[in-house]
Each structure stands twice: as C-alpha cells, then as structure tokens.
Design a protein around this motif. Structure first.
Motif, PDB file in Angstrom:
ATOM      1  N   VAL A 135      -3.191  -8.874  12.101  1.00  0.00           N
ATOM      2  CA  VAL A 135      -3.076  -9.852  11.027  1.00  0.00           C
ATOM      3  C   VAL A 135      -1.996  -9.338  10.088  1.00  0.00           C
ATOM      4  O   VAL A 135      -2.049  -8.190   9.652  1.00  0.00           O
ATOM      5  CB  VAL A 135      -4.395 -10.015  10.245  1.00  0.00           C
ATOM      6  CG1 VAL A 135      -4.240 -11.050   9.141  1.00  0.00           C
ATOM      7  CG2 VAL A 135      -5.547 -10.376  11.178  1.00  0.00           C
ATOM      8  N   ARG A 136      -1.005 -10.170   9.793  1.00  0.00           N
ATOM      9  CA  ARG A 136       0.056  -9.782   8.864  1.00  0.00           C
ATOM     10  C   ARG A 136      -0.059 -10.596   7.584  1.00  0.00           C
ATOM     11  O   ARG A 136      -0.157 -11.830   7.641  1.00  0.00           O
ATOM     12  CB  ARG A 136       1.434  -9.984   9.497  1.00  0.00           C
ATOM     13  CG  ARG A 136       1.723  -9.030  10.646  1.00  0.00           C
ATOM     14  CD  ARG A 136       3.185  -9.068  11.039  1.00  0.00           C
ATOM     15  NE  ARG A 136       3.586 -10.359  11.557  1.00  0.00           N
ATOM     16  CZ  ARG A 136       3.485 -10.712  12.845  1.00  0.00           C
ATOM     17  NH1 ARG A 136       2.981  -9.847  13.730  1.00  0.00           N
ATOM     18  NH2 ARG A 136       3.872 -11.900  13.247  1.00  0.00           N
ATOM     19  N   VAL A 137      -0.054  -9.905   6.466  1.00  0.00           N
ATOM     20  CA  VAL A 137      -0.148 -10.579   5.172  1.00  0.00           C
ATOM     21  C   VAL A 137       1.081 -10.233   4.340  1.00  0.00           C
ATOM     22  O   VAL A 137       1.391  -9.059   4.124  1.00  0.00           O
ATOM     23  CB  VAL A 137      -1.419 -10.157   4.409  1.00  0.00           C
ATOM     24  CG1 VAL A 137      -1.501 -10.879   3.069  1.00  0.00           C
ATOM     25  CG2 VAL A 137      -2.670 -10.446   5.244  1.00  0.00           C
ATOM     26  N   THR A 138       1.791 -11.263   3.895  1.00  0.00           N
ATOM     27  CA  THR A 138       2.927 -11.079   2.996  1.00  0.00           C
ATOM     28  C   THR A 138       2.438 -11.206   1.561  1.00  0.00           C
ATOM     29  O   THR A 138       1.667 -12.114   1.233  1.00  0.00           O
ATOM     30  CB  THR A 138       4.015 -12.132   3.260  1.00  0.00           C
ATOM     31  OG1 THR A 138       4.430 -12.049   4.628  1.00  0.00           O
ATOM     32  CG2 THR A 138       5.220 -11.913   2.352  1.00  0.00           C
ATOM     33  N   ARG A 139       2.870 -10.275   0.721  1.00  0.00           N
ATOM     34  CA  ARG A 139       2.440 -10.250  -0.672  1.00  0.00           C
ATOM     35  C   ARG A 139       3.538 -10.783  -1.585  1.00  0.00           C
ATOM     36  O   ARG A 139       4.703 -10.860  -1.216  1.00  0.00           O
ATOM     37  CB  ARG A 139       2.077  -8.817  -1.079  1.00  0.00           C
ATOM     38  CG  ARG A 139       1.003  -8.207  -0.242  1.00  0.00           C
ATOM     39  CD  ARG A 139       0.744  -6.733  -0.437  1.00  0.00           C
ATOM     40  NE  ARG A 139       1.291  -6.078  -1.599  1.00  0.00           N
ATOM     41  CZ  ARG A 139       0.626  -5.190  -2.347  1.00  0.00           C
ATOM     42  NH1 ARG A 139      -0.647  -4.901  -2.043  1.00  0.00           N
ATOM     43  NH2 ARG A 139       1.195  -4.595  -3.367  1.00  0.00           N
ATOM     44  N   SER A 140       3.146 -11.111  -2.808  1.00  0.00           N
ATOM     45  CA  SER A 140       4.100 -11.655  -3.770  1.00  0.00           C
ATOM     46  C   SER A 140       5.152 -10.644  -4.193  1.00  0.00           C
ATOM     47  O   SER A 140       6.186 -11.016  -4.745  1.00  0.00           O
ATOM     48  CB  SER A 140       3.351 -12.186  -4.996  1.00  0.00           C
ATOM     49  OG  SER A 140       2.570 -11.161  -5.591  1.00  0.00           O
ATOM     50  N   ASP A 141       4.902  -9.359  -3.937  1.00  0.00           N
ATOM     51  CA  ASP A 141       5.913  -8.342  -4.253  1.00  0.00           C
ATOM     52  C   ASP A 141       6.863  -8.088  -3.085  1.00  0.00           C
ATOM     53  O   ASP A 141       7.692  -7.178  -3.132  1.00  0.00           O
ATOM     54  CB  ASP A 141       5.250  -7.031  -4.689  1.00  0.00           C
ATOM     55  CG  ASP A 141       4.332  -6.433  -3.617  1.00  0.00           C
ATOM     56  OD1 ASP A 141       4.249  -7.008  -2.505  1.00  0.00           O
ATOM     57  OD2 ASP A 141       3.690  -5.407  -3.891  1.00  0.00           O
ATOM     58  N   GLY A 142       6.753  -8.903  -2.020  1.00  0.00           N
ATOM     59  CA  GLY A 142       7.640  -8.795  -0.877  1.00  0.00           C
ATOM     60  C   GLY A 142       7.144  -7.884   0.229  1.00  0.00           C
ATOM     61  O   GLY A 142       7.690  -7.886   1.332  1.00  0.00           O
ATOM     62  N   ARG A 143       6.134  -7.112  -0.024  1.00  0.00           N
ATOM     63  CA  ARG A 143       5.598  -6.207   0.985  1.00  0.00           C
ATOM     64  C   ARG A 143       4.832  -6.980   2.057  1.00  0.00           C
ATOM     65  O   ARG A 143       4.108  -7.939   1.744  1.00  0.00           O
ATOM     66  CB  ARG A 143       4.666  -5.192   0.314  1.00  0.00           C
ATOM     67  CG  ARG A 143       4.044  -4.182   1.266  1.00  0.00           C
ATOM     68  CD  ARG A 143       3.091  -3.280   0.512  1.00  0.00           C
ATOM     69  NE  ARG A 143       2.304  -2.452   1.416  1.00  0.00           N
ATOM     70  CZ  ARG A 143       1.196  -1.809   1.067  1.00  0.00           C
ATOM     71  NH1 ARG A 143       0.763  -1.890  -0.187  1.00  0.00           N
ATOM     72  NH2 ARG A 143       0.541  -1.087   1.948  1.00  0.00           N
ATOM     73  N   VAL A 144       5.009  -6.600   3.321  1.00  0.00           N
ATOM     74  CA  VAL A 144       4.254  -7.187   4.428  1.00  0.00           C
ATOM     75  C   VAL A 144       3.294  -6.118   4.946  1.00  0.00           C
ATOM     76  O   VAL A 144       3.723  -5.041   5.364  1.00  0.00           O
ATOM     77  CB  VAL A 144       5.187  -7.665   5.557  1.00  0.00           C
ATOM     78  CG1 VAL A 144       4.361  -8.228   6.708  1.00  0.00           C
ATOM     79  CG2 VAL A 144       6.164  -8.710   5.034  1.00  0.00           C
ATOM     80  N   VAL A 145       2.015  -6.421   4.905  1.00  0.00           N
ATOM     81  CA  VAL A 145       0.975  -5.472   5.309  1.00  0.00           C
ATOM     82  C   VAL A 145       0.396  -5.916   6.645  1.00  0.00           C
ATOM     83  O   VAL A 145       0.041  -7.091   6.817  1.00  0.00           O
ATOM     84  CB  VAL A 145      -0.149  -5.388   4.265  1.00  0.00           C
ATOM     85  CG1 VAL A 145      -1.123  -4.267   4.623  1.00  0.00           C
ATOM     86  CG2 VAL A 145       0.417  -5.181   2.867  1.00  0.00           C
ATOM     87  N   THR A 146       0.306  -4.995   7.594  1.00  0.00           N
ATOM     88  CA  THR A 146      -0.266  -5.294   8.905  1.00  0.00           C
ATOM     89  C   THR A 146      -1.656  -4.690   9.009  1.00  0.00           C
ATOM     90  O   THR A 146      -1.867  -3.520   8.686  1.00  0.00           O
ATOM     91  CB  THR A 146       0.615  -4.741  10.032  1.00  0.00           C
ATOM     92  OG1 THR A 146       1.915  -5.341   9.943  1.00  0.00           O
ATOM     93  CG2 THR A 146       0.026  -5.064  11.401  1.00  0.00           C
ATOM     94  N   PHE A 147      -2.598  -5.508   9.458  1.00  0.00           N
ATOM     95  CA  PHE A 147      -3.979  -5.072   9.656  1.00  0.00           C
ATOM     96  C   PHE A 147      -4.332  -5.202  11.139  1.00  0.00           C
ATOM     97  O   PHE A 147      -3.798  -6.063  11.847  1.00  0.00           O
ATOM     98  CB  PHE A 147      -4.948  -5.932   8.839  1.00  0.00           C
ATOM     99  CG  PHE A 147      -4.769  -5.820   7.353  1.00  0.00           C
ATOM    100  CD1 PHE A 147      -5.496  -4.893   6.619  1.00  0.00           C
ATOM    101  CD2 PHE A 147      -3.879  -6.640   6.682  1.00  0.00           C
ATOM    102  CE1 PHE A 147      -5.341  -4.786   5.244  1.00  0.00           C
ATOM    103  CE2 PHE A 147      -3.709  -6.551   5.306  1.00  0.00           C
ATOM    104  CZ  PHE A 147      -4.443  -5.619   4.590  1.00  0.00           C
ATOM    105  N   ARG A 148      -5.242  -4.342  11.584  1.00  0.00           N
ATOM    106  CA  ARG A 148      -5.751  -4.397  12.954  1.00  0.00           C
ATOM    107  C   ARG A 148      -7.224  -4.779  12.912  1.00  0.00           C
ATOM    108  O   ARG A 148      -8.005  -4.208  12.154  1.00  0.00           O
ATOM    109  CB  ARG A 148      -5.581  -3.056  13.646  1.00  0.00           C
ATOM    110  CG  ARG A 148      -6.094  -3.038  15.100  1.00  0.00           C
ATOM    111  CD  ARG A 148      -5.963  -1.664  15.724  1.00  0.00           C
ATOM    112  NE  ARG A 148      -4.556  -1.260  15.875  1.00  0.00           N
ATOM    113  CZ  ARG A 148      -3.972  -0.298  15.174  1.00  0.00           C
ATOM    114  NH1 ARG A 148      -4.666   0.382  14.263  1.00  0.00           N
ATOM    115  NH2 ARG A 148      -2.705   0.002  15.363  1.00  0.00           N
ATOM    116  N   VAL A 149      -7.626  -5.752  13.728  1.00  0.00           N
ATOM    117  CA  VAL A 149      -9.015  -6.205  13.763  1.00  0.00           C
ATOM    118  C   VAL A 149      -9.915  -5.095  14.284  1.00  0.00           C
ATOM    119  O   VAL A 149      -9.675  -4.519  15.351  1.00  0.00           O
ATOM    120  CB  VAL A 149      -9.160  -7.473  14.630  1.00  0.00           C
ATOM    121  CG1 VAL A 149     -10.630  -7.825  14.831  1.00  0.00           C
ATOM    122  CG2 VAL A 149      -8.401  -8.637  14.005  1.00  0.00           C
ATOM    123  N   ASP A 150     -10.950  -4.782  13.511  1.00  0.00           N
ATOM    124  CA  ASP A 150     -11.948  -3.783  13.897  1.00  0.00           C
ATOM    125  C   ASP A 150     -13.183  -4.424  14.514  1.00  0.00           C
ATOM    126  O   ASP A 150     -13.815  -3.854  15.405  1.00  0.00           O
ATOM    127  CB  ASP A 150     -12.399  -2.968  12.676  1.00  0.00           C
ATOM    128  CG  ASP A 150     -11.267  -2.206  12.024  1.00  0.00           C
ATOM    129  OD1 ASP A 150     -10.442  -1.622  12.759  1.00  0.00           O
ATOM    130  OD2 ASP A 150     -11.187  -2.199  10.780  1.00  0.00           O
TER     131      ASP A 150
END
Length: 203
Positions: A135-150
């Motif tokens: 799951v990739r989430v883009t934040r309002s500060d421009g950072r893109v965070v990647t998560f892995r389903v557990d």
C-alpha cells in the motif's frame, strides 16, 4: 455524519470505530483470507487524539493488488457517541484526522465504503489483499510511504478489536477498514468489518 439519505446503509460502528457500508447489498464479502493474528496493542477506549499542531495528511492511497488509486481523501472525525464517521462521498476514502499521519509513529487509519446502490466502491476488493501486498500513501508534505500488508481480518461489528486497530504501536503502521460479511437487510448494513493491518517498509 453522512446525510440522512445515505445513512441507512452506511451504519456507524460502536466502540469508536469506522465503517464503510452500503445502502443495499452488493456481492457480500465472505471470510477474510487466512492471515497472522492482528498485532497486539495496549487497551484503548476508541480513537485517541494526536498532539495539536500536526499538519501532515494523506493525499493519495494506492493499492496495486486490488486496483485502488484514490486521492482527495476526506477528513474523518468522531461522532458524539465516540464512533468515527464514514466518508460522506461514497467514491472517496477518508482518514482519521486526529490519528497519526501515515508514516508517523502509530497506527494511521484510512477507510472507505465497500459499495452502494450503484455498485462497488473504493474498498470493494479490500478483502482480497494478502500478506505481502503493498500500500502506498502519498502525504501532503510530498513524502510517499510504502506499507506491507501483515494481516487481513474479518470481525463482527460488535467484536471489533478497538485496541488492535487504534492502540499505540512502536513504529509506523496503517489500518484500512471497510464493511464485509453478510448483509443485514433489517439494519441495512453489513454485519462485519474487514480490517487490513500493514507496517511501513523500511526505506
């Protein structure tokens, strides 16, 4: 709260939780995929506030495995009874505005409806995710965070694990929530919730 015209199906959960429900049953989700137990967490009485002054928010959510790419997320707040309101727009996801931003320490919560009278909505295929999906989430500060389903879990609404979903976590984590299970025609709501637990992928 959502408008009265749509409130019949988008039932709000108790225990400070959020539901993404439909006004009529679509193809009701069945049992969630087999997955590890949800992460343990300290007891918690519903969603908890974050320190004042937090300004970062999620602006886009991408879940390639199920074809989700949604932006312009709604801000979700708590109702007077302590529960979290679902998105007003059935075509948009929302995030718990008083929780941590995705990528910050603690569990960020994003939710969306499963369907409505017109058909499938944002999280219709959420139950299909499996361990390891991203799951990739883009934040309002421009950072893109990647998560892995557990884990992908399914719970009756009256047994929703509030502490596991909203409780403190040592690192950055993500919860994706929608409705699932069979449809209760009398209540005009699905009986269960699907919850996806995910952890940040180290960058």
């Amino acid at each position: 709260m959502i408008s009265a015209a749509r409130a019949t199906g988008a039932a709000i959960l108790t225990l400070g939780l959020l539901a993404g429900c439909a006004s009529t049953p679509g193809q009701a989700p069945t049992a969630a995929p087999t997955s590890p137990s949800a992460p343990a967490a300290a007891p918690l009485d519903g969603p908890q506030p974050i320190p004042a002054g937090a300004t970062v928010s999620p602006t886009r959510v991408q879940v390639p495995a199920i074809g989700v790419d949604t932006s312009e997320l709604e801000k979700l707040s708590r109702a007077t009874g302590g529960e979290l309101n679902p998105p007003v727009d059935f075509n948009r996801a929302g995030y718990y505005v008083n929780g941590p931003a995705p990528g910050d320490p603690g569990p960020a919560v994003i939710a969306a409806h499963v369907d409505d009278t017109s058909g499938p909505k944002v999280f219709y295929r959420l139950r299909e995710l499996t361990t390891g999906d991203q799951v990739r989430v883009t934040r309002s500060d421009g950072r893109v965070v990647t998560f892995r389903v557990d884990a992908v879990e399914q719970y009756p609404k009256d047994q929703f694990p509030t502490a596991a979903v909203y409780g403190p976590q040592p690192g950055a984590s993500l919860r994706l929530i929608t409705c699932g299970g069979s449809f209760d025609a009398a209540a005009r709501s699905y009986r269960d919730n699907i919850v996806v637990y995910a952890s940040e992928v180290p960058g």
